[in-house]
Scaffold this active site. Structure first.
Site, mmCIF file in Angstrom:
data_model
loop_
_atom_site.group_PDB
_atom_site.id
_atom_site.type_symbol
_atom_site.label_atom_id
_atom_site.label_comp_id
_atom_site.label_asym_id
_atom_site.label_seq_id
_atom_site.Cartn_x
_atom_site.Cartn_y
_atom_site.Cartn_z
ATOM 1 N N ARG A 133 28.736 20.521 31.564
ATOM 2 C CA ARG A 133 28.997 21.484 30.501
ATOM 3 C C ARG A 133 30.240 21.145 29.679
ATOM 4 O O ARG A 133 30.917 22.025 29.170
ATOM 5 C CB ARG A 133 29.133 22.911 31.070
ATOM 6 N N ARG A 159 30.972 25.129 24.664
ATOM 7 C CA ARG A 159 31.718 26.143 25.386
ATOM 8 C C ARG A 159 33.194 26.206 25.082
ATOM 9 O O ARG A 159 33.611 26.918 24.207
ATOM 10 C CB ARG A 159 31.539 25.917 26.882
ATOM 11 N N ARG A 162 29.028 24.925 15.710
ATOM 12 C CA ARG A 162 27.809 25.512 16.222
ATOM 13 C C ARG A 162 27.377 26.766 15.462
ATOM 14 O O ARG A 162 26.194 26.997 15.264
ATOM 15 C CB ARG A 162 28.063 25.790 17.700
ATOM 16 N N ASP A 168 19.254 21.543 26.659
ATOM 17 C CA ASP A 168 19.238 22.570 27.704
ATOM 18 C C ASP A 168 18.038 22.337 28.612
ATOM 19 O O ASP A 168 17.056 21.707 28.201
ATOM 20 C CB ASP A 168 19.175 23.981 27.104
ATOM 21 N N TYR A 188 13.790 30.786 36.056
ATOM 22 C CA TYR A 188 13.923 31.496 34.774
ATOM 23 C C TYR A 188 12.580 32.028 34.283
ATOM 24 O O TYR A 188 12.494 33.129 33.743
ATOM 25 C CB TYR A 188 14.535 30.569 33.712
#
Ligand code: CP3
Length: 350
Positions: free
Chosen positions: A25, A29, A38, A74, A152
């Protein structure tokens, strides 16, 4: 000088020039330059724009001088691209509009047609690989392991207890097997596409595998993970398998076909290598220590470098992803320390 990058040297059990380091990551972030680029909206839209995705992939390489870039993408990109109906909600994670509940939902999971479904991923990888080619920095492609992606789809979003997933596994093990088989094929296509476009290593994220007991992992997760890793062995790139809370699963993960095993911060690397055997390890600084005093952060980093020396190769990383509020300067300190002191500390400890 060897023609391999330090990352690839360590991943293949050779002695690297310096101990390689990157951070799960790292793209996004905590970086202000990421947030600036972004903008708002779903991360899946940013991923669909190769100029943005390539730039975000490269930002941590420039800022930190890490030895590997991980593609900005992702684990739910393939299922989203085939139209399962899943989005990634900022601050929350992947959420499925209509979760997977019964056999008829298998029809919503068709095979991935790389050129039609994810041309933007190919373009981003090509762009980044061309840019990194001149440097000693390795591009890592990745996919989700079938269990973690299934969690998920079945839970409909992030879960702490995994009750729906476990109910499905035990109620209808055949349907579970069919689901993870389809997800394995999606991950295989996704990984092959990234390697064919120029990624030089791959990581399979089974982030939530630690929710399973050893028996459950053996029955419900490991076979599909093995299938993914074995189906990409012909590509001859290092394969990393990582999960969180997997202390009791490390021995099984070592049998998955992975070349390198990722370890979270709960198991010291010298102990991990006893459980894993003859594989290079990746890890394992607690991401929360980036919020501790610098001395504590540096002591912990040195301790990991010494313990990692007991494995036949060590790629320094966090024990899980960079936390959103992390001060980038703390990560820069870690990179510099690993590069400057890593080999010396490792040799002293061997
Ligand atoms: O590592 C990197 O920097 C490269 C890019 C990357 C992302 N997701 C981008 C992203 C990688 C390797 C992933 C993998 C991923 N995605 C995993 C496995 C790794 C892990 O942390 O265990 C998982 C479980 C997911 C699913 C997912 N996507 C979650 C749980 C979240 C967090 C939600 C949040 O906002 O906290 C995401 C969103 C996401 N994926 C972000 C990024 C940079 C952050 C949010 C955003 O910018 O929209």
């Amino acid at each position: 000088m060897s023609s391999l990058s330090p990352f690839l040297e360590a991943a293949s059990g050779q002695e690297p020039r310096h101990t390689p380091v990157w951070f799960m990551r790292q793209a996004g972030r905590s970086l202000p330059e990421y947030r600036a680029l972004r903008g708002e909206g779903s991360i899946l839209e940013a991923i669909k724009t190769p100029e943005i995705a390539a730039e975000v992939t490269l930002q941590p390489v420039r800022r930190y001088g890490v030895d590997a870039a991980i593609l900005f993408s992702d684990i739910v990109v393939p299922v989203a691209a085939i139209g399962f109906g899943i989005d990634v909600i900022p601050g929350r994670g992947p959420v499925a509009e209509h979760p997977f509940t019964s056999r008829s939902d298998l029809t919503r999971l068709r095979p991935l047609e790389v050129d039609q479904d994810i041309p933007y991923v190919i373009e981003t990888v090509r762009h980044v690989a061309a840019e990194l080619n001149a440097q000693d920095t390795t591009l890592i492609g990745f996919a989700g392991a079938p269990f973690t992606v299934a969690s998920y789809l079945v839970e409909g979003g992030p879960s702490r207890t995994f009750t729906k997933v476990k109910a499905l596994m035990y109620q209808d093990p055949e349907l579970w097997d069919d689901l993870v088989a389809v997800l394995a094929d999606l991950s295989i296509s996704f990984l092959r596409a990234q390697i064919n476009a120029g990624a030089q290593a791959l990581q399979l994220f089974d982030s939530w595998a630690g929710a399973l007991s050893p028996n459950e992992y053996a029955r419900f997760a490991l076979p599909a993970t093995k299938h993914v890793l074995e189906s990409v062995s012909d590509l001859k790139v290092p394969r990393i398998l990582f999960g969180v809370g997997t202390g009791e699963l490390l021995g099984q993960m070592a049998t998955s076909g992975a070349d390198v095993v990722g370890v979270d911060w709960r198991v010291p690397l010298d102990e991990a290598t006893q459980r894993i055997g003859n594989h290079p390890l990746q890890g394992n600084l607690d991401p929360a220590l980036c919020f501790a005093p610098v001395d504590a952060l540096e002591d912990a980093t040195r301790d990991i470098l010494r313990r990692g020396a007991k494995a036949p190769g060590h790629i320094f990383n966090l024990g899980h992803g960079v936390l959103p509020e992390t001060d980038p300067d703390m990560l820069k300190r870690v990179v510099d320390l690993v590069h400057n002191e890593g080999r010396t500390l490792a040799k002293e400890a061997q």
